[in-house]
Design a protein around this motif. Sequence first.
Motif, mmCIF file in Angstrom:
data_model
loop_
_atom_site.group_PDB
_atom_site.id
_atom_site.type_symbol
_atom_site.label_atom_id
_atom_site.label_comp_id
_atom_site.label_asym_id
_atom_site.label_seq_id
_atom_site.Cartn_x
_atom_site.Cartn_y
_atom_site.Cartn_z
ATOM 1 N N GLU A 1 -58.172 6.458 -26.894
ATOM 2 C CA GLU A 1 -57.616 5.348 -27.458
ATOM 3 C C GLU A 1 -56.444 4.867 -26.760
ATOM 4 O OE1 GLU A 1 -59.245 2.864 -29.183
ATOM 5 O OE2 GLU A 1 -60.989 4.048 -28.895
ATOM 6 N N ILE A 2 -55.468 5.966 -26.679
ATOM 7 C CA ILE A 2 -54.277 5.725 -26.009
ATOM 8 C C ILE A 2 -54.393 5.609 -24.603
ATOM 9 C CG2 ILE A 2 -51.949 6.988 -25.443
ATOM 10 C CD1 ILE A 2 -52.281 8.485 -28.224
ATOM 11 N N GLY A 3 -55.180 6.169 -23.854
ATOM 12 C CA GLY A 3 -55.795 5.964 -22.576
ATOM 13 C C GLY A 3 -55.784 4.695 -22.207
ATOM 14 N N LEU B 1 -54.180 1.922 -19.768
ATOM 15 C CA LEU B 1 -55.071 1.266 -18.646
ATOM 16 C C LEU B 1 -54.566 -0.544 -19.131
ATOM 17 C CD1 LEU B 1 -56.583 1.250 -16.183
ATOM 18 C CD2 LEU B 1 -58.691 1.261 -17.665
ATOM 19 N N THR B 2 -54.728 -0.897 -20.206
ATOM 20 C CA THR B 2 -54.720 -2.266 -20.668
ATOM 21 C C THR B 2 -53.207 -2.705 -20.126
ATOM 22 O OG1 THR B 2 -56.207 -2.155 -22.301
ATOM 23 C CG2 THR B 2 -54.825 -3.835 -22.295
ATOM 24 N N GLY B 3 -52.240 -1.927 -20.315
ATOM 25 C CA GLY B 3 -50.791 -2.302 -20.296
ATOM 26 C C GLY B 3 -50.718 -2.316 -18.794
ATOM 27 N N LEU B 4 -51.184 -1.535 -17.999
ATOM 28 C CA LEU B 4 -50.968 -1.512 -16.320
ATOM 29 C C LEU B 4 -51.816 -2.869 -15.982
ATOM 30 C CD1 LEU B 4 -51.757 2.223 -15.249
ATOM 31 C CD2 LEU B 4 -49.487 0.884 -15.028
ATOM 32 N N PHE C 1 -49.576 -6.982 -29.292
ATOM 33 C CA PHE C 1 -49.761 -7.563 -30.714
ATOM 34 C C PHE C 1 -51.237 -7.803 -30.985
ATOM 35 C CE2 PHE C 1 -45.240 -8.865 -30.136
ATOM 36 C CZ PHE C 1 -44.766 -8.287 -31.244
ATOM 37 N N LEU C 2 -52.224 -7.993 -30.010
ATOM 38 C CA LEU C 2 -53.599 -8.170 -30.095
ATOM 39 C C LEU C 2 -54.201 -6.959 -30.607
ATOM 40 C CD1 LEU C 2 -55.939 -10.142 -29.776
ATOM 41 C CD2 LEU C 2 -56.163 -8.898 -27.651
ATOM 42 N N PHE C 3 -53.584 -5.690 -30.184
ATOM 43 C CA PHE C 3 -54.008 -4.541 -30.740
ATOM 44 C C PHE C 3 -53.572 -4.124 -32.167
ATOM 45 C CE2 PHE C 3 -54.462 -2.694 -26.142
ATOM 46 C CZ PHE C 3 -56.068 -3.162 -26.105
ATOM 47 N N ILE C 4 -52.203 -4.435 -32.417
ATOM 48 C CA ILE C 4 -51.869 -4.540 -33.537
ATOM 49 C C ILE C 4 -52.561 -5.244 -34.557
ATOM 50 C CG2 ILE C 4 -49.915 -5.059 -35.458
ATOM 51 C CD1 ILE C 4 -49.410 -2.361 -33.641
ATOM 52 N N LYS C 5 -52.816 -6.544 -34.251
ATOM 53 C CA LYS C 5 -53.629 -7.246 -35.074
ATOM 54 C C LYS C 5 -55.141 -6.889 -35.558
ATOM 55 C CE LYS C 5 -55.006 -12.384 -36.036
ATOM 56 N NZ LYS C 5 -54.688 -13.578 -35.633
ATOM 57 N N LYS C 6 -55.710 -6.311 -34.566
ATOM 58 C CA LYS C 6 -56.794 -5.667 -34.598
ATOM 59 C C LYS C 6 -56.746 -4.144 -35.386
ATOM 60 C CE LYS C 6 -59.719 -7.926 -30.947
ATOM 61 N NZ LYS C 6 -60.508 -7.503 -29.683
ATOM 62 N N LYS C 7 -55.870 -3.743 -35.584
ATOM 63 C CA LYS C 7 -55.576 -2.428 -36.295
ATOM 64 C C LYS C 7 -56.152 -1.380 -35.159
ATOM 65 C CE LYS C 7 -55.253 -3.962 -41.094
ATOM 66 N NZ LYS C 7 -54.157 -4.589 -40.806
ATOM 67 N N GLN C 8 -55.925 -1.433 -34.180
ATOM 68 C CA GLN C 8 -55.940 -0.437 -33.090
ATOM 69 C C GLN C 8 -54.636 -0.027 -32.643
ATOM 70 O OE1 GLN C 8 -58.178 -2.805 -30.226
ATOM 71 N NE2 GLN C 8 -60.176 -2.103 -31.324
ATOM 72 N N ASP C 9 -54.076 1.015 -33.600
ATOM 73 C CA ASP C 9 -52.807 1.356 -33.273
ATOM 74 C C ASP C 9 -52.455 2.421 -32.187
ATOM 75 O OD1 ASP C 9 -52.016 -0.190 -35.381
ATOM 76 O OD2 ASP C 9 -52.254 1.747 -37.016
ATOM 77 N N TYR C 10 -53.589 3.109 -31.763
ATOM 78 C CA TYR C 10 -53.558 4.099 -30.800
ATOM 79 C C TYR C 10 -53.431 3.247 -29.541
ATOM 80 C CZ TYR C 10 -53.748 7.833 -33.789
ATOM 81 O OH TYR C 10 -53.642 8.893 -34.875
ATOM 82 N N VAL D 1 -49.998 0.923 -24.779
ATOM 83 C CA VAL D 1 -49.647 -0.339 -24.244
ATOM 84 C C VAL D 1 -47.912 -0.217 -24.317
ATOM 85 C CG1 VAL D 1 -49.185 -2.876 -24.390
ATOM 86 C CG2 VAL D 1 -51.353 -1.781 -24.538
ATOM 87 N N LEU D 2 -47.568 0.279 -25.456
ATOM 88 C CA LEU D 2 -46.074 0.540 -25.831
ATOM 89 C C LEU D 2 -45.551 1.503 -24.693
ATOM 90 C CD1 LEU D 2 -43.498 -0.477 -27.069
ATOM 91 C CD2 LEU D 2 -44.109 1.364 -29.043
ATOM 92 N N MET D 3 -46.307 2.678 -24.532
ATOM 93 C CA MET D 3 -45.690 3.894 -23.590
ATOM 94 C C MET D 3 -45.707 3.316 -22.293
ATOM 95 S SD MET D 3 -48.152 6.703 -25.398
ATOM 96 C CE MET D 3 -48.017 8.027 -24.108
ATOM 97 N N ILE D 4 -46.775 2.703 -21.750
ATOM 98 C CA ILE D 4 -46.666 2.168 -20.396
ATOM 99 C C ILE D 4 -45.339 1.131 -20.167
ATOM 100 C CG2 ILE D 4 -48.453 0.332 -20.310
ATOM 101 C CD1 ILE D 4 -48.021 3.244 -17.700
#
Length: 92
Positions: free
Chosen positions: A4-6, A10-13, A61-70, A75-78
Motif C-alpha cells: 500500500e505504501i509502495g 508510485l502514485t506520488g511520483l 487527500f483523495l487517499f485520506i477521504k477513501k480511508k487508504q491511510d498507507y 504520497v506524503l513520503m515521496i
Amino acid sequence: MRKEIGIGILTGLIANVVGVYLYIMAFSSDAFMTTIQKSMAQGYFGKIVTLGAILNLIAFFLFIKKKQDYRARGVLMITVIIAVAVMARKFF
C-alpha cells in the motif's frame, strides 16, 4: 502494508511528473525537453518540480477521504523526499 505504501509512492511520483508536464505545457512556449534543459541550465528546475508536486495534494487527500491511510503515507513520503532533494540541489 508495504504494498500500500509502495502504491502511494508510485502514485506520488506519477502525480509529480504529470504536474511538471502540465505546468510546462501551460506556461512555456518552448517544447517540453527544451524547457527542461533551459530550466536546468538556468537553475530554476527545482521550482518547476515543486510546482508539479501540487498534484500530490490531490492524491493525498483523495487517499485520506477513501480511508487508504498507507497509500496517503506513501504520497506524503515521496513528497517529502522530493522537497528534500530540491532543497539539497539548491544548496549543494
